[in-house]
Motif scaffolding. Sequence first.
Motif, short mmCIF file in Angstrom:
data_model
loop_
_atom_site.label_atom_id
_atom_site.label_comp_id
_atom_site.label_asym_id
_atom_site.label_seq_id
_atom_site.Cartn_x
_atom_site.Cartn_y
_atom_site.Cartn_z
N PRO A 20 0.83 -1.21 0.00
CA PRO A 20 0.00 0.00 0.00
C PRO A 20 0.86 1.25 0.00
O PRO A 20 1.88 1.33 0.70
CB PRO A 20 -0.80 -0.12 1.31
CG PRO A 20 -0.79 -1.58 1.61
CD PRO A 20 0.49 -2.12 1.10
N ALA A 21 0.44 2.24 -0.77
CA ALA A 21 1.23 3.46 -0.91
C ALA A 21 1.47 4.13 0.43
O ALA A 21 2.53 4.71 0.68
CB ALA A 21 0.52 4.42 -1.87
N SER A 22 0.47 4.06 1.35
CA SER A 22 0.60 4.76 2.62
C SER A 22 1.70 4.17 3.50
O SER A 22 2.24 4.85 4.36
CB SER A 22 -0.73 4.72 3.39
OG SER A 22 -1.09 3.38 3.67
N SER A 25 4.92 5.93 3.89
CA SER A 25 4.94 7.23 4.54
C SER A 25 5.06 7.13 6.06
O SER A 25 5.10 8.15 6.73
CB SER A 25 3.67 8.02 4.19
OG SER A 25 2.53 7.39 4.76
N TRP A 26 5.09 5.92 6.62
CA TRP A 26 5.23 5.80 8.07
C TRP A 26 6.55 6.43 8.50
O TRP A 26 7.60 6.16 7.92
CB TRP A 26 5.24 4.34 8.52
CG TRP A 26 4.04 3.51 8.17
CD1 TRP A 26 4.04 2.33 7.52
CD2 TRP A 26 2.68 3.78 8.48
NE1 TRP A 26 2.77 1.84 7.39
CE2 TRP A 26 1.91 2.72 7.98
CE3 TRP A 26 2.03 4.83 9.13
CZ2 TRP A 26 0.52 2.66 8.10
CZ3 TRP A 26 0.65 4.78 9.26
CH2 TRP A 26 -0.09 3.70 8.74
N SER A 27 6.51 7.24 9.54
CA SER A 27 7.74 7.85 10.04
C SER A 27 7.55 8.21 11.51
O SER A 27 6.42 8.36 11.99
CB SER A 27 8.08 9.11 9.24
OG SER A 27 7.05 10.08 9.34
N PRO A 28 8.66 8.32 12.25
CA PRO A 28 8.55 8.70 13.66
C PRO A 28 8.09 10.15 13.81
O PRO A 28 8.42 11.01 12.98
CB PRO A 28 9.99 8.54 14.19
CG PRO A 28 10.70 7.74 13.17
CD PRO A 28 10.04 8.04 11.86
N GLY A 29 7.35 10.42 14.86
CA GLY A 29 7.03 11.81 15.19
C GLY A 29 8.28 12.54 15.64
O GLY A 29 9.18 11.94 16.24
N ALA A 30 8.37 13.80 15.36
CA ALA A 30 9.54 14.58 15.74
C ALA A 30 9.71 14.60 17.26
O ALA A 30 8.73 14.66 18.00
CB ALA A 30 9.42 16.00 15.22
N PRO A 31 10.96 14.56 17.75
CA PRO A 31 11.20 14.60 19.20
C PRO A 31 11.06 15.99 19.80
O PRO A 31 11.25 16.18 20.99
CB PRO A 31 12.64 14.09 19.33
CG PRO A 31 13.28 14.47 18.04
CD PRO A 31 12.20 14.36 16.99
N GLY A 32 10.70 16.98 18.98
CA GLY A 32 10.42 18.34 19.45
C GLY A 32 9.29 18.91 18.63
O GLY A 32 9.10 18.53 17.47
N ILE A 33 8.54 19.84 19.21
CA ILE A 33 7.37 20.36 18.52
C ILE A 33 7.74 21.45 17.51
O ILE A 33 6.91 21.87 16.70
CB ILE A 33 6.34 20.89 19.54
CG1 ILE A 33 4.91 20.78 18.98
CG2 ILE A 33 6.65 22.30 19.99
CD1 ILE A 33 3.81 20.96 20.02
N GLY A 34 9.00 21.94 17.60
CA GLY A 34 9.46 22.92 16.62
C GLY A 34 9.69 24.30 17.17
O GLY A 34 9.81 25.27 16.41
N ASP A 35 9.81 24.42 18.50
CA ASP A 35 10.04 25.73 19.11
C ASP A 35 11.53 26.04 19.09
O ASP A 35 12.33 25.31 19.69
CB ASP A 35 9.53 25.73 20.56
CG ASP A 35 9.44 27.12 21.16
OD1 ASP A 35 10.42 27.88 21.02
OD2 ASP A 35 8.41 27.45 21.77
N PRO A 36 11.96 27.12 18.42
CA PRO A 36 13.40 27.40 18.33
C PRO A 36 14.06 27.69 19.67
O PRO A 36 15.27 27.49 19.82
CB PRO A 36 13.47 28.61 17.39
CG PRO A 36 12.12 29.23 17.44
CD PRO A 36 11.16 28.10 17.67
N TYR A 37 13.29 28.17 20.67
CA TYR A 37 13.89 28.43 21.97
C TYR A 37 14.23 27.12 22.70
O TYR A 37 15.22 27.05 23.41
CB TYR A 37 12.91 29.23 22.85
CG TYR A 37 12.92 30.72 22.62
CD1 TYR A 37 13.35 31.28 21.42
CD2 TYR A 37 12.46 31.59 23.61
CE1 TYR A 37 13.34 32.65 21.22
CE2 TYR A 37 12.45 32.97 23.42
CZ TYR A 37 12.88 33.50 22.21
OH TYR A 37 12.86 34.86 22.03
N TYR A 38 13.37 26.12 22.53
CA TYR A 38 13.54 24.83 23.21
C TYR A 38 13.27 23.70 22.21
O TYR A 38 12.18 23.12 22.20
CB TYR A 38 12.59 24.73 24.41
CG TYR A 38 12.76 25.85 25.41
CD1 TYR A 38 13.79 25.82 26.35
CD2 TYR A 38 11.92 26.96 25.40
CE1 TYR A 38 13.97 26.85 27.25
CE2 TYR A 38 12.10 28.00 26.30
CZ TYR A 38 13.12 27.94 27.22
OH TYR A 38 13.29 28.98 28.11
#
Length: 501
Positions: A20-22, A25-38
């Motif tokens: 299946p094409a999907s 696309s499985w991948s781990p969630g990022a270990p940070g939400i994307g806040d440049p300060y933290y």
Amino acid sequence: MHRRLIAPGAFVASLLLAVPASAASWSPGAPGIGDPYYPAYGNGGYDVSHYDLRLTYQPRTDRLEGTATLLARTTQDLSRFDLDFLLDVSEVRVNGAKASFTASGEHELEITPKNPLPAGTAVTVVVRYSGVPSTKSAYGFTSWHRTPDGGVGANEPEAAWWWFPSNDHPLDKATYDVSVAVPDGSQAISNGTLQSTTSRAGWTRYSWRSDKPQATYLATLAVGKFDVTTGTSESGIPIVNAYSKDLGGNYGAARASIERTGEVADWLAEYFGPYPFNALGGYVPNTNTGYALETQTRPFYSPRQFASGTNVSVVVHELAHQWYGDSVSVDGWKDIWINEGFARYAQWLWSEHEGEGTAQEIADYVYASRPAEDPFWTVRPGDPGPENQFHIAVYDRGALALQALRNEVGDEVFFAVLKGWPKRYAYGNATVGDFVRYAESVSGQPLTALFDTWLYQPSKPGAPAARAASIAPEAQGGSGSAPVRPKSWKKIAATNSVHKH
């Protein structure tokens, strides 16, 4: 019989077509939400809607054990995801099935579910854990405060890791049920309303509920021996306050200040609109910290806040955060001004209310008492950097920006902005830029230049800018006389330690 020969490359291609094409696309969630300060705070790949925490805590040993149930929804096709957590985990289940897990980094709990999770999937995560919070540290510090009769989880920008697994960033707000069993004679204090108290076999369980979205750092737990007072504000909000029994000489001043919570909240509602939650209060455990924190519905105060006597100004500050910081939370930690500048300005308004100096007089004093070469002016409240997130300039220069806005647009428009903003972004998140645009839309005036001058320039606004904002017009190039200190300044300055997290 003829066999069809398939070249190796073609064979692999045919296998990929059968998958299946999907799946690709499985991948781990990022270990940070994307806040440049933290960068490592929070996590990617999912959004939590509710935390159910069922805990047992032994004050004598500081041992905490329990089960956290998180209701969430995936935002991508997830092969793995992280929670922020420090205690020892014995089991994790995802949608009922056992999941594998491991600790990584300073505070990451990596979870691999038995089956990958498609985007948009409702997920129930159950984490069983135990440990001694006071023995855990990350980045060289702890946010768990051991007290003579128990422990407290309260800090900013992080506190949850020491007592429950979470997606620890204000962008992922959720509702909470916190149920804690403690030995008879001790009490467990948390956010929101007390749903029930039950006793059995020498233990008493306290069950609290926060039914409005709440950032993880605003969730709190305090266990100890408290004197608890209850009441109702004039506007009808139930109040629960708690004071450690061993506050010593600070007990009277703490109680004389915090018992005015209902009065102060009703007064703030005149400026900020209806109180956004269904519970009020505050608590003072016997910690050796110096700061206070706007833990949602029930602020944390350290005994040191009351070492010099009553301190209603700090109560004003933390309750102002219930609108500015709690109901409307930062989108990223660089937006801290929309929390602290406004809570500080609320103290200036309280000074007006008490007849101890107008906001204008305090603004004039702040501006005139800081020479241009003072490093205070190099901090940019609109984006101070993580090293200056709680610098005094974010508070005082941040409040100066609001007085400049008030003088630019007039009182009627200014107070319409103060009241409309918490309604516009209620229970959500916002940026400094969102506030600038909102103030422009309400006032009908271009305000970008004003905010750039007061929030973003790493220097003291010059005399022309100050005069244009009606702030200390004679302070630079004037007679050189010392600025007049408002009567309330000592009380306001006494709350400066609220920033020292």
